[in-house]
Motif scaffolding. Structure first.
Motif, short mmCIF file in Angstrom:
data_model
loop_
_atom_site.label_atom_id
_atom_site.label_comp_id
_atom_site.label_asym_id
_atom_site.label_seq_id
_atom_site.Cartn_x
_atom_site.Cartn_y
_atom_site.Cartn_z
N MET A 156 0.84 -1.20 0.00
CA MET A 156 0.00 0.00 0.00
C MET A 156 0.87 1.25 0.00
SD MET A 156 -2.93 1.20 2.69
CE MET A 156 -3.75 2.78 2.52
N ALA A 157 1.94 1.24 0.78
CA ALA A 157 2.85 2.39 0.82
C ALA A 157 3.39 2.69 -0.57
CB ALA A 157 4.01 2.12 1.79
N LYS A 158 3.76 1.67 -1.30
CA LYS A 158 4.28 1.87 -2.65
C LYS A 158 3.21 2.45 -3.58
CE LYS A 158 7.98 -1.48 -2.24
NZ LYS A 158 8.54 -2.77 -2.61
N GLU A 159 1.96 2.03 -3.41
CA GLU A 159 0.86 2.59 -4.21
C GLU A 159 0.63 4.06 -3.88
OE1 GLU A 159 -0.97 1.17 -6.79
OE2 GLU A 159 0.64 -0.30 -6.63
N VAL A 160 0.69 4.39 -2.58
CA VAL A 160 0.52 5.78 -2.15
C VAL A 160 1.62 6.65 -2.78
CG1 VAL A 160 0.66 7.32 -0.14
CG2 VAL A 160 -0.72 5.22 -0.01
N ALA A 178 6.69 -3.75 16.61
CA ALA A 178 6.28 -3.18 15.32
C ALA A 178 6.99 -3.91 14.19
CB ALA A 178 6.59 -1.70 15.27
N LYS A 179 6.23 -4.57 13.37
CA LYS A 179 6.81 -5.27 12.21
C LYS A 179 6.48 -4.53 10.92
CE LYS A 179 7.12 -9.72 14.34
NZ LYS A 179 6.27 -10.52 15.11
N THR A 180 5.19 -4.30 10.69
CA THR A 180 4.79 -3.65 9.44
C THR A 180 5.34 -2.23 9.34
OG1 THR A 180 2.81 -5.01 9.32
CG2 THR A 180 2.83 -3.02 7.98
N PRO A 181 5.22 -1.37 10.38
CA PRO A 181 5.78 -0.02 10.24
C PRO A 181 7.29 -0.01 9.96
CG PRO A 181 4.35 -0.12 12.16
CD PRO A 181 4.52 -1.52 11.66
N ALA A 186 11.65 0.74 6.01
CA ALA A 186 12.83 0.21 5.32
C ALA A 186 12.64 0.13 3.82
CB ALA A 186 13.17 -1.17 5.87
N SER A 187 11.38 0.10 3.36
CA SER A 187 11.14 -0.16 1.94
C SER A 187 10.87 1.08 1.10
CB SER A 187 9.95 -1.11 1.80
OG SER A 187 8.75 -0.45 2.14
N ILE A 188 10.63 2.22 1.74
CA ILE A 188 10.29 3.40 0.94
C ILE A 188 11.44 4.41 0.95
CG2 ILE A 188 7.81 3.11 1.28
CD1 ILE A 188 7.88 5.36 3.32
N PRO A 189 11.56 5.20 -0.10
CA PRO A 189 12.64 6.19 -0.17
C PRO A 189 12.46 7.28 0.90
CG PRO A 189 11.43 6.05 -2.26
CD PRO A 189 10.73 5.18 -1.29
N LEU A 190 13.56 7.75 1.43
CA LEU A 190 13.52 8.81 2.44
C LEU A 190 12.78 10.05 1.95
CD1 LEU A 190 17.07 8.70 4.08
CD2 LEU A 190 14.89 8.09 5.12
#
Length: 196
Positions: A156-160, A178-181, A186-190
Motif C-alpha cells: 500500500m505504501a508503494k501505491e501511495v 512493530a513489524k509492518t511499520p 525500510a522499503s520506501i525512499p527517504l
C-alpha cells in the motif's frame, strides 16, 4: 543546535497542553524543530490551529474534520472549511479520512461522503482499518498530501507513493513489536517519508 526537524503533524491546540502550551511551543526551536503543522480535527480545533499559526512564526495550520468528528459537524461544514482554507498560513486540509475502528464513529457511508468532499482540497489523511476504501478514493481523486500515521502494508505504501503522496510515520515505528511499520520504513525512499 541546528533546527532541521519539520514536524508535519502536531496537535498543540489539544487540551493536554492547556497549562504549559506556550512553554512547550517556545522550547521546540531549542530542540531542533524548525517548523510545525498543527492539525485541526474539527472546525473549532481548526480555528485553534489557525490562531496558533498566527501567534508563532514557525507554526502552520491544517484544517479539516477528522472521521471521529464527522457526526458532530454542522450542515455547512464545507463552506466553513472553504473559508478557513483562505486564512494565512493554512497549508493543508487535515486531518481527514476514514476510521472504522470505533463503533461509535459515524457510519462508513457518512465518513466516505465527508472524506470525498474534503479530499478534493489538499490533504493530511487519517486511515484506520479502512485501507481498501482509502486507496479507492486516493486513486479516484489523486490528491497531493500525506497519509498520516501510516498503518498499511509495504504494498500500500508503494501505491501511495506512486500517486505522488508522502507517508507519515509516527511513534508506532519505534514500538518493540512493530513489524509492518518497520518494514514500510525500510522499503520506501527517504524523500517519500515525513516525520510526525
Amino acid at each position: 543546535m541546528q533546527n532541521f526537524i519539520f514536524d508535519s503533524h502536531a496537535h498543540y491546540d489539544d487540551e493536554a497542553f492547556e497549562e504549559d502550551r506556550h512553554q512547550v511551543i517556545q522550547s521546540l526551536q531549542q530542540k531542533g524543530v524548525c517548523n510545525v503543522i498543527n492539525v485541526g480535527a474539527n472546525l473549532e480545533r481548526s480555528k485553534d490551529s489557525i490562531a496558533l499559526a498566527a501567534q508563532y512564526p514557525f507554526i502552520y495550520a491544517a484544517v479539516g474534520i477528522h472521521p471521529g468528528d464527522v457526526k458532530d459537524a454542522p450542515a455547512d461544514y464545507q463552506e466553513q472549511l472553504e473559508q478557513l482554507i483562505k486564512q494565512p498560513k493554512v497549508v493543508a486540509v487535515g486531518e481527514i479520512g476514514l476510521d472504522y475502528h470505533y463503533e461509535d464513529n459515524a457510519p462508513r457511508d457518512v465518513q466516505i461522503a465527508f472524506f470525498e468532499t474534503q479530499l478534493q482540497l489538499a490533504v493530511i489523511i487519517h486511515d484506520r482499518e479502512a485501507h481498501a476504501d482509502t486507496m479507492d478514493l486516493l486513486k479516484k481523486y489523486k490528491p497531493k498530501g500525506v497519509v498520516h500515521c501510516f498503518s498499511g502494508s509495504v504494498e500500500m505504501a508503494k501505491e501511495v507513493i506512486k500517486l505522488g503522496m508522502y507517508i507519515g510515520l509516527g511513534g508506532a515505528v519505534t514500538f518493540k513489536n512493530a513489524k509492518t511499520p518497520v518494514a514500510v520504513a525500510a522499503s520506501i525512499p527517504l524523500e517519500s517519508m515525513v516525520l510526525e
